[in-house]
Design an enzyme around this catalytic site. Structure first.
Site, PDB file in Angstrom:
ATOM      1  N   THR A  26      29.911   6.667  24.945  1.00 30.59           N
ATOM      2  CA  THR A  26      30.741   6.154  26.039  1.00 30.59           C
ATOM      3  C   THR A  26      30.781   4.627  25.968  1.00 30.59           C
ATOM      4  OG1 THR A  26      28.744   6.229  27.386  1.00 30.59           O
ATOM      5  CG2 THR A  26      30.305   8.028  27.681  1.00 30.59           C
TER       6      THR A  26
ATOM      7  N   ASP B 140      25.203  13.076  20.360  1.00 39.40           N
ATOM      8  CA  ASP B 140      25.835  12.607  21.593  1.00 39.40           C
ATOM      9  C   ASP B 140      25.103  11.330  22.038  1.00 39.40           C
ATOM     10  OD1 ASP B 140      27.578  12.624  23.663  1.00 39.40           O
ATOM     11  OD2 ASP B 140      26.701  14.321  24.726  1.00 39.40           O
TER      12      ASP B 140
ATOM     13  N   LYS C 128      34.673  14.988  24.010  1.00 39.14           N
ATOM     14  CA  LYS C 128      34.020  14.598  22.751  1.00 39.14           C
ATOM     15  C   LYS C 128      33.186  15.757  22.178  1.00 39.14           C
ATOM     16  CE  LYS C 128      32.072  10.974  24.668  1.00 39.14           C
ATOM     17  NZ  LYS C 128      32.590  11.225  26.033  1.00 39.14           N
ATOM     18  N   THR C 129      32.391  16.396  23.041  1.00 37.79           N
ATOM     19  CA  THR C 129      31.581  17.527  22.572  1.00 37.79           C
ATOM     20  C   THR C 129      32.489  18.659  22.085  1.00 37.79           C
ATOM     21  OG1 THR C 129      29.935  16.928  24.224  1.00 37.79           O
ATOM     22  CG2 THR C 129      29.734  19.115  23.253  1.00 37.79           C
TER      23      THR C 129
ATOM     24  N   ARG D 175      37.221  17.586  32.416  1.00 37.10           N
ATOM     25  CA  ARG D 175      36.054  18.170  33.104  1.00 37.10           C
ATOM     26  C   ARG D 175      36.300  18.195  34.610  1.00 37.10           C
ATOM     27  NH1 ARG D 175      31.173  15.518  31.283  1.00 37.10           N
ATOM     28  NH2 ARG D 175      30.910  17.310  29.925  1.00 37.10           N
TER      29      ARG D 175
END
Ligand SMILES: Nc1ncnc2c1ncn2[C@@H]1O[C@H](COP(=O)(O)OP(=O)(O)OP(=O)(O)O)[C@@H](O)[C@H]1O
Length: 349
Positions: free
Chosen positions: A162, A113, A68-69, A221
């Site tokens: 999330t 975020d 997302k970032t 990640r």
């Protein structure tokens, strides 16, 4: 924290932020997977560029570590716009948000975020800002308080969460485009791994990439993190080459199993099976039994277990499937839930 928890936790660990920055794709064309989101987003951005107007506000939902970032940064880069980054927990008061909004440049991308964790007064200020590019600054207190309207530069809000279900409807409705980020396929994670291996100068043959990809919980990640650990192992024990065998041995050593389950995942399943006979059992009972916060079990462990067909969230509680028994090397009882039975109970909204 346990070693294996650190290794497969989707949250960034220690100084990982800096490493992640180096591995981040910078443009949409470099972003791997999420084909639908990529295509939809490229249309939104292209049409905004043609009209020479900021695009609609964008909401991205999906688990930690899915990109997302990275996408927020790509949105700014594709628009050639500056990017301001903050997060929901940092916006405790309306004033915190006003300070940011009132100094945005025209066309700037504002990334928030964990937007579901923003405080209520800031959230209310955001409604007006998103819709009319205006904020009302309250001056004074009590009956003498007045509100001064202040125009702000047109901007694009990119929110990430999330927990999309926790966003109040008025906020959700103000986003023109919602991108739902899903777990990645192993083949997509393989591409992520090849790219990272190239940037890190790691010798990664195809069978090694596949072994890491399929143990990465569908999360870039984690794929990048496992690659670094396997690289360390390969350098010390295997002359630097990450073959399938090297990857498998290293990941076994770090207690990441063949399907990518970590200790928390196995603890959740273990408690569900051994203590509660496969369920149904409530989330909070399950969380207490494994010694974690309910939110950690719900956001970190469960989505992956559901996706693997090992657990189902039903209206009566969490239920283990027959596959979960087999995965832990136990014999499923005759009444264990198979896929068909779970489908009738399924309520994963
Ligand atoms: N599609 C992708 N292609 C290549 N690498 C990716 C992709 N998505 C994510 N990554 C890598 O995964 C790492 C984590 O991504 P990112 O920080 O964007 O996740 P996130 O969803 O914002 O997580 P969080 O919500 O926990 O901050 C980054 O280092 C990035 O390099």
């Amino acid at each position: 924290m346990n070693l294996d928890r650190d290794l497969v936790s989707p949250e960034p660990e220690g100084d990982e932020r800096a490493i992640e920055a180096a591995l981040r794709p910078k443009r949409l064309a470099e972003f791997i997977g999420q084909a639908r989101v990529r295509e939809q987003l490229s249309l939104v951005l292209e049409s905004a560029l043609r009209r020479n107007r900021p695009p609609d506000h964008v909401l991205m939902s999906g688990g930690p570590g899915l990109g997302k970032t990275t996408l927020a940064m790509i949105i700014a880069a594709e628009l050639g716009a500056p990017l301001r980054m903050t997060s929901g927990p940092a916006l405790e008061r309306a004033g915190d948000l006003a300070a940011i909004l009132s100094t945005l440049a025209e066309g700037e991308v504002l990334f928030i975020d964990e937007i579901h964790r923003m405080a209520r007064p800031a959230e209310e200020m955001l409604y007006l800002a998103m819709e009319d590019f205006r904020v009302d600054i309250i001056v004074g207190k009590g009956p003498g308080a007045t509100s001064i309207p202040l125009d702000i530069a047109p901007f694009t809000l990119v929110g990430a969460t999330t927990r999309a279900g926790l966003l109040p409807a008025p906020l959700r409705d103000r986003f023109g485009f919602t991108a739902h980020m899903d777990f990645y396929e192993a083949a997509e994670l393989e591409q992520v791994l090849y790219r990272s291996a190239r940037l890190m100068s790691v010798d990664l043959p195809a069978d090694g990439a596949w072994e890491i990809a399929r143990r990465s919980r569908g999360t870039p990640r984690i794929a990048n993190r496992l690659l670094r650990r396997v690289r360390d192992f390969a350098e010390v024990r295997a002359e630097g080459v990450v073959t399938r065998e090297v990857a498998a041995t290293a990941l076994d050593l770090y207690e990441v199993d063949a399907e990518g389950l970590d200790r928390l995942d196995r603890a959740v399943l273990g408690v569900l099976l051994r203590r509660f006979g496969g369920g149904p059992v409530g989330l909070s009972t399950l969380a207490v039994a494994v010694g974690e916060e309910p939110e950690t079990v719900e956001v970190v462990a469960e989505p992956f277990l559901v996706r693997q067909g090992l657990l189902a969230r039903t209206p009566r509680g969490r239920v283990a499937t027959a596959a979960a028994w087999t995965h832990l090397g136990l014999t499923p009882p005759p009444d264990a839930f198979g896929a068909a039975a779970v489908a009738t109970l399924f309520d994963d909204t």
